[in-house]
Design a protein around this motif. Structure first.
Motif, PDB file in Angstrom:
ATOM      1  N   LEU A  78     -15.696 -50.659  40.325  1.00  0.00           N
ATOM      2  CA  LEU A  78     -16.691 -50.557  41.395  1.00  0.00           C
ATOM      3  C   LEU A  78     -16.250 -51.469  42.535  1.00  0.00           C
ATOM      4  CD1 LEU A  78     -20.531 -50.697  41.163  1.00  0.00           C
ATOM      5  CD2 LEU A  78     -19.379 -52.583  42.314  1.00  0.00           C
ATOM      6  N   SER A  79     -16.451 -51.014  43.752  1.00  0.00           N
ATOM      7  CA  SER A  79     -16.197 -51.917  44.871  1.00  0.00           C
ATOM      8  C   SER A  79     -17.093 -51.532  46.045  1.00  0.00           C
ATOM      9  CB  SER A  79     -14.733 -51.874  45.297  1.00  0.00           C
ATOM     10  OG  SER A  79     -14.518 -52.847  46.310  1.00  0.00           O
ATOM     11  N   GLU A  80     -17.763 -52.538  46.597  1.00  0.00           N
ATOM     12  CA  GLU A  80     -18.675 -52.286  47.704  1.00  0.00           C
ATOM     13  C   GLU A  80     -18.264 -53.129  48.905  1.00  0.00           C
ATOM     14  OE1 GLU A  80     -22.929 -51.489  45.937  1.00  0.00           O
ATOM     15  OE2 GLU A  80     -22.151 -53.355  45.111  1.00  0.00           O
ATOM     16  N   CYS A  81     -17.900 -52.428  49.960  1.00  0.00           N
ATOM     17  CA  CYS A  81     -17.641 -53.060  51.258  1.00  0.00           C
ATOM     18  C   CYS A  81     -16.561 -54.141  51.163  1.00  0.00           C
ATOM     19  CB  CYS A  81     -18.939 -53.666  51.795  1.00  0.00           C
ATOM     20  SG  CYS A  81     -18.960 -53.852  53.580  1.00  0.00           S
ATOM     21  N   ALA A  82     -15.515 -53.878  50.390  1.00  0.00           N
ATOM     22  CA  ALA A  82     -14.465 -54.888  50.219  1.00  0.00           C
ATOM     23  C   ALA A  82     -13.064 -54.334  50.458  1.00  0.00           C
ATOM     24  CB  ALA A  82     -14.559 -55.503  48.817  1.00  0.00           C
TER      25      ALA A  82
END
Ligand SMILES: C[S@@+](CC[C@H](N)C(=O)[O-])C[C@H]1O[C@@H](n2cnc3c(N)ncnc32)[C@H](O)[C@@H]1O
Length: 171
Positions: A78-82
């Motif tokens: 998972l990755s958010e805004c990175a």
């Protein structure tokens, strides 16, 4: 604090769309303060998270472009805004794919200056879901500019879009 557009509601949406089996392993790349980690663990997932500058005890120090984990270590990433703010979105996608087991899922929310579907396909993912969150990005970006304290203040100006995407590692 909201460190990505849409806050917890959009993290929940990402997890819901991915429909991960109970208890699988998930790695959060660019985990920040560990908010998504806490959510994932609360839902019963075996979650770990890394960040260049961890802002919480649950987050390990690490570079998402070069994590050091062996190939195929995780059922989901998972990755958010990175990925975009790492400065190498394509490299981040490559590393995410490397870390996934065959059939593993990528749960991504990120900013794009290119076509997100084409980028994901070029990185070796099958696109399972795509939701356009550009309106939420605009709101987040304006708030961050107003506060003057968020990484997105350094993002280049121009026509961009923000997407919530679920990809599957095939092959
Ligand atoms: C906008 S914040 C999002 C944090 C978290 N994902 C969230 O939504 O709350 C971007 C994060 O990416 C991290 N980051 C940027 N480049 C990185 C890299 N190469 N490796 C690991 N983390 C990175 C930053 O330190 C920051 O915590």
């Amino acid at each position: 604090m909201r460190s990505h557009p849409g806050g917890e509601a959009h993290t929940r949406r990402l997890i819901e769309l991915a429909a991960l089996p109970q208890g699988v392993s998930v790695l959060d790349l660019g985990a920040g303060a560990g908010e998504a980690l806490a959510l994932l663990r609360g839902m019963g997932y075996a979650a770990r998270g890394i960040d260049l500058e961890p802002r919480g005890e649950s987050v390990e120090r690490g570079d998402l472009l070069c994590t050091g984990f062996p190939d195929a270590s995780f059922d989901a990433v998972l990755s958010e805004c990175a990925f975009f703010v790492s400065g190498d979105q394509r490299g981040a996608l490559r590393e995410a794919r490397r870390l996934l087991k065959p059939g593993g899922k990528l749960l991504l929310s990120d900013l794009f200056f290119d076509d997100p579907a084409a980028l994901l396909r070029a990185a070796g993912f099958t696109l399972l879901c795509a939701e356009d969150l550009t309106d939420a990005w605009r709101e987040y970006y304006l708030e961050a500019l107003w506060r003057g304290d968020a990484p997105c203040c350094e993002i280049p100006k121009g026509k961009c879009s923000y997407w919530l995407l679920i990809g599957r590692k095939d092959g």
